[in-house]
Design a protein around this motif. Structure first.
Motif, PDB file in Angstrom:
ATOM      1  N   GLY A 145       0.808  -1.213   0.000  1.00 20.30           N
ATOM      2  CA  GLY A 145       0.000   0.000   0.000  1.00 20.30           C
ATOM      3  C   GLY A 145       0.839   1.260   0.000  1.00 20.30           C
ATOM      4  O   GLY A 145       0.514   2.237  -0.678  1.00 20.30           O
ATOM      5  N   GLU A 146       1.918   1.246   0.750  1.00 21.70           N
ATOM      6  CA  GLU A 146       2.831   2.396   0.776  1.00 21.70           C
ATOM      7  C   GLU A 146       3.449   2.622  -0.597  1.00 21.70           C
ATOM      8  O   GLU A 146       3.465   3.752  -1.109  1.00 21.70           O
ATOM      9  N   ALA A 147       3.944   1.549  -1.202  1.00 20.07           N
ATOM     10  CA  ALA A 147       4.589   1.681  -2.512  1.00 20.07           C
ATOM     11  C   ALA A 147       3.590   2.097  -3.581  1.00 20.07           C
ATOM     12  O   ALA A 147       3.879   2.978  -4.406  1.00 20.07           O
ATOM     13  N   ALA A 148       2.405   1.498  -3.580  1.00 19.55           N
ATOM     14  CA  ALA A 148       1.392   1.811  -4.588  1.00 19.55           C
ATOM     15  C   ALA A 148       0.914   3.251  -4.459  1.00 19.55           C
ATOM     16  O   ALA A 148       0.752   3.962  -5.462  1.00 19.55           O
ATOM     17  N   SER A 149       0.684   3.684  -3.224  1.00 23.77           N
ATOM     18  CA  SER A 149       0.217   5.051  -3.003  1.00 23.77           C
ATOM     19  C   SER A 149       1.247   6.071  -3.465  1.00 23.77           C
ATOM     20  O   SER A 149       0.923   7.027  -4.175  1.00 23.77           O
ATOM     21  N   ASP A 150       2.507   5.872  -3.069  1.00 29.38           N
ATOM     22  CA  ASP A 150       3.555   6.816  -3.460  1.00 29.38           C
ATOM     23  C   ASP A 150       3.720   6.855  -4.978  1.00 29.38           C
ATOM     24  O   ASP A 150       3.872   7.929  -5.572  1.00 29.38           O
ATOM     25  N   TYR A 151       3.682   5.683  -5.599  1.00 24.91           N
ATOM     26  CA  TYR A 151       3.858   5.621  -7.056  1.00 24.91           C
ATOM     27  C   TYR A 151       2.733   6.365  -7.779  1.00 24.91           C
ATOM     28  O   TYR A 151       2.980   7.136  -8.710  1.00 24.91           O
ATOM     29  N   VAL A 165       0.276   8.574  -6.465  1.00 27.90           N
ATOM     30  CA  VAL A 165       0.021   9.963  -6.073  1.00 27.90           C
ATOM     31  C   VAL A 165       1.049  10.913  -6.669  1.00 27.90           C
ATOM     32  O   VAL A 165       0.711  12.040  -7.074  1.00 27.90           O
ATOM     33  N   HIS A 166       2.294  10.495  -6.768  1.00 27.37           N
ATOM     34  CA  HIS A 166       3.328  11.366  -7.306  1.00 27.37           C
ATOM     35  C   HIS A 166       3.169  11.597  -8.805  1.00 27.37           C
ATOM     36  O   HIS A 166       3.746  12.531  -9.362  1.00 27.37           O
ATOM     37  N   ARG A 167       2.372  10.764  -9.475  1.00 30.51           N
ATOM     38  CA  ARG A 167       2.166  10.919 -10.912  1.00 30.51           C
ATOM     39  C   ARG A 167       0.854  11.612 -11.253  1.00 30.51           C
ATOM     40  O   ARG A 167       0.801  12.432 -12.155  1.00 30.51           O
ATOM     41  N   SER A 168      -0.200  11.284 -10.542  1.00 30.57           N
ATOM     42  CA  SER A 168      -1.503  11.887 -10.819  1.00 30.57           C
ATOM     43  C   SER A 168      -2.320  11.889  -9.533  1.00 30.57           C
ATOM     44  O   SER A 168      -3.169  11.012  -9.335  1.00 30.57           O
ATOM     45  N   PRO A 169      -2.089  12.852  -8.640  1.00 27.37           N
ATOM     46  CA  PRO A 169      -2.660  12.797  -7.295  1.00 27.37           C
ATOM     47  C   PRO A 169      -4.183  12.740  -7.235  1.00 27.37           C
ATOM     48  O   PRO A 169      -4.746  11.922  -6.510  1.00 27.37           O
ATOM     49  N   LEU A 170      -4.865  13.597  -7.982  1.00 24.89           N
ATOM     50  CA  LEU A 170      -6.326  13.627  -7.911  1.00 24.89           C
ATOM     51  C   LEU A 170      -6.941  12.331  -8.409  1.00 24.89           C
ATOM     52  O   LEU A 170      -7.832  11.756  -7.775  1.00 24.89           O
ATOM     53  N   GLU A 171      -6.457  11.861  -9.560  1.00 24.12           N
ATOM     54  CA  GLU A 171      -6.982  10.617 -10.114  1.00 24.12           C
ATOM     55  C   GLU A 171      -6.653   9.435  -9.198  1.00 24.12           C
ATOM     56  O   GLU A 171      -7.471   8.526  -9.017  1.00 24.12           O
ATOM     57  N   ALA A 172      -5.455   9.443  -8.610  1.00 27.01           N
ATOM     58  CA  ALA A 172      -5.050   8.347  -7.739  1.00 27.01           C
ATOM     59  C   ALA A 172      -5.945   8.261  -6.505  1.00 27.01           C
ATOM     60  O   ALA A 172      -6.390   7.174  -6.117  1.00 27.01           O
ATOM     61  N   VAL A 173      -6.212   9.393  -5.881  1.00 25.69           N
ATOM     62  CA  VAL A 173      -7.066   9.410  -4.690  1.00 25.69           C
ATOM     63  C   VAL A 173      -8.485   8.980  -5.040  1.00 25.69           C
ATOM     64  O   VAL A 173      -9.118   8.209  -4.298  1.00 25.69           O
ATOM     65  N   ALA A 174      -8.994   9.453  -6.171  1.00 26.41           N
ATOM     66  CA  ALA A 174     -10.347   9.073  -6.592  1.00 26.41           C
ATOM     67  C   ALA A 174     -10.439   7.575  -6.851  1.00 26.41           C
ATOM     68  O   ALA A 174     -11.398   6.909  -6.424  1.00 26.41           O
ATOM     69  N   LEU A 175      -9.445   7.030  -7.543  1.00 28.62           N
ATOM     70  CA  LEU A 175      -9.436   5.589  -7.808  1.00 28.62           C
ATOM     71  C   LEU A 175      -9.273   4.786  -6.515  1.00 28.62           C
ATOM     72  O   LEU A 175      -9.888   3.729  -6.346  1.00 28.62           O
ATOM     73  N   ALA A 212      -3.438   9.810   4.999  1.00 29.66           N
ATOM     74  CA  ALA A 212      -2.435  10.362   5.908  1.00 29.66           C
ATOM     75  C   ALA A 212      -1.498  11.319   5.179  1.00 29.66           C
ATOM     76  O   ALA A 212      -1.123  12.370   5.718  1.00 29.66           O
ATOM     77  N   ASP A 213      -1.125  10.959   3.952  1.00 29.38           N
ATOM     78  CA  ASP A 213      -0.226  11.824   3.185  1.00 29.38           C
ATOM     79  C   ASP A 213      -0.904  13.144   2.808  1.00 29.38           C
ATOM     80  O   ASP A 213      -0.260  14.205   2.799  1.00 29.38           O
ATOM     81  N   LEU A 214      -2.191  13.097   2.504  1.00 27.56           N
ATOM     82  CA  LEU A 214      -2.914  14.319   2.155  1.00 27.56           C
ATOM     83  C   LEU A 214      -2.997  15.263   3.349  1.00 27.56           C
ATOM     84  O   LEU A 214      -2.915  16.484   3.193  1.00 27.56           O
ATOM     85  N   VAL A 215      -3.163  14.695   4.538  1.00 26.53           N
ATOM     86  CA  VAL A 215      -3.187  15.523   5.749  1.00 26.53           C
ATOM     87  C   VAL A 215      -1.854  16.250   5.908  1.00 26.53           C
ATOM     88  O   VAL A 215      -1.807  17.443   6.222  1.00 26.53           O
ATOM     89  N   HIS A 216      -0.753  15.532   5.654  1.00 21.75           N
ATOM     90  CA  HIS A 216       0.565  16.164   5.757  1.00 21.75           C
ATOM     91  C   HIS A 216       0.768  17.210   4.670  1.00 21.75           C
ATOM     92  O   HIS A 216       1.304  18.295   4.942  1.00 21.75           O
ATOM     93  N   GLY A 272      16.620   2.465  -3.924  1.00 22.86           N
ATOM     94  CA  GLY A 272      16.418   2.930  -5.291  1.00 22.86           C
ATOM     95  C   GLY A 272      15.837   1.924  -6.273  1.00 22.86           C
ATOM     96  O   GLY A 272      15.964   2.113  -7.484  1.00 22.86           O
ATOM     97  N   TYR A 273      15.159   0.876  -5.806  1.00 22.61           N
ATOM     98  CA  TYR A 273      14.571  -0.090  -6.732  1.00 22.61           C
ATOM     99  C   TYR A 273      13.316   0.454  -7.419  1.00 22.61           C
ATOM    100  O   TYR A 273      12.887  -0.091  -8.438  1.00 22.61           O
ATOM    101  N   GLY A 274      12.733   1.483  -6.857  1.00 22.38           N
ATOM    102  CA  GLY A 274      11.545   2.089  -7.454  1.00 22.38           C
ATOM    103  C   GLY A 274      10.263   1.595  -6.812  1.00 22.38           C
ATOM    104  O   GLY A 274      10.100   0.397  -6.583  1.00 22.38           O
ATOM    105  N   GLN A 275       9.339   2.527  -6.539  1.00 20.02           N
ATOM    106  CA  GLN A 275       8.087   2.164  -5.885  1.00 20.02           C
ATOM    107  C   GLN A 275       7.231   1.254  -6.764  1.00 20.02           C
ATOM    108  O   GLN A 275       6.542   0.351  -6.260  1.00 20.02           O
ATOM    109  N   GLY A 276       7.277   1.477  -8.073  1.00 20.59           N
ATOM    110  CA  GLY A 276       6.488   0.645  -8.968  1.00 20.59           C
ATOM    111  C   GLY A 276       6.906  -0.817  -8.919  1.00 20.59           C
ATOM    112  O   GLY A 276       6.065  -1.718  -8.826  1.00 20.59           O
TER     113      GLY A 276
END
Length: 266
Positions: free
Chosen positions: A36-42, A44-54, A92-96, A224-228
């Motif tokens: 969940g941490e890796a998926a969220s970071d990957y 949200v950093h690319r398309s935050p609004l769409e990611a949160v909605a999905l 949690a990230d949006l609150v921050h 550095g392996y990448g969140q994806g």
């Protein structure tokens, strides 16, 4: 602790709506928190609004499926956990990102988590996961899980960032905190329900810290392996384990009415 059920439920029989607590439970729980941490970071950093909605839509769909079922099924249960892991991280990230410091958000989520436990216990007279035989108890359960994920995300970010421990040392810290209630339960007779929920809450920052360590670049304290890539690898192992449990039924509690007395959490 007493469990209250209606006479109709007692006559018809009741099925557990959550899994039995086995080693598989803790392994998959750890993997889903990291995923969940890796998926969220990957995302949200690319398309935050769409990611949160999905993420919100995915969680709503998973809960709708889970609540429509009469008994525990591995794939539906862990789908909800996975979606809570993703969306709870986003929350949690949006609150921050809104300007709330990690120490403050950690404290706020801790208070919300405590309030959830207090309300659940006041209404149902039990916090045992072995008493989740009714829809209302399951609703309390999922609210608790969601708040625990948000709290764990904030706590992990606080230790790694604000306290400057970094991802690896944060992971080690939460690994120690995860093991403490298990030792307390096995060796010193700690209350089983307290020990279970203490360990459960710790799995979130534990998994997230190691996911960040593997996925983030060296400039952010990672390998550095990448969140994806981390997300894909973790998802593969989660799917394999859940598929195994779906076939083997190793995590299915026997068909029985709600139990009286203490449950065994570990």
């Amino acid at each position: 602790m007493s469990a209250v059920v209606s006479s109709s439920e007692s006559r018809a029989g009741a099925f557990a709506r959550v899994p039995a607590i086995t080693a598989y439970f803790w392994i998959i729980k750890f993997l889903t928190t990291a995923m969940g941490e890796a998926a969220s970071d990957y995302a949200v950093h690319r398309s935050p609004l769409e990611a949160v909605a999905l993420g919100a839509a995915g969680l709503a769909a998973a809960l709708a499926i889970q609540f429509s079922l009469r008994r525990y099924l591995a794939w539906s249960y862990w789908l909800v956990v996975a979606m809570i892991s993703v969306f709870g991280t986003m929350a949690a990230d949006l609150v921050h990102k809104a300007g709330v410091p990690h120490p403050v958000s950690t404290l706020v989520f801790a208070i919300l988590l405590a309030a959830t436990f207090i309300l659940w216990n006041a209404v149902e007279k039990s916090l045992s996961v072995h008493s989740i035989f009714t829809l209302r108890r399951e609703m309390f359960y999922w609210v608790t899980v969601f708040v625990s994920f948000a709290f764990g995300t904030a706590a992990g970010d606080w230790t790694a960032g604000s306290l400057h421990l970094g991802n690896l040392l944060s992971g080690v810290l939460f690994a120690i905190l995860f093991v403490i209630p298990a030792i307390g339960y096995w060796k010193f007779g700690w209350n089983d329900i307290f020990a279970f929920w203490f360990a459960y809450v710790m799995t979130r920052p534990l998994g997230a810290s190691f996911a960040d360590w593997f996925g983030k670049p060296a400039s952010h304290g990672g390998l550095g392996y990448g969140q994806g890539l981390v997300c894909v690898v973790l998802t593969f192992f989660i799917v394999m384990l859940v598929a195994y449990l779906s076939v083997s039924k190793r995590d299915v509690s026997p068909h029985s009415p709600p139990q009286l007395g203490r449950g065994t959490a570990f």
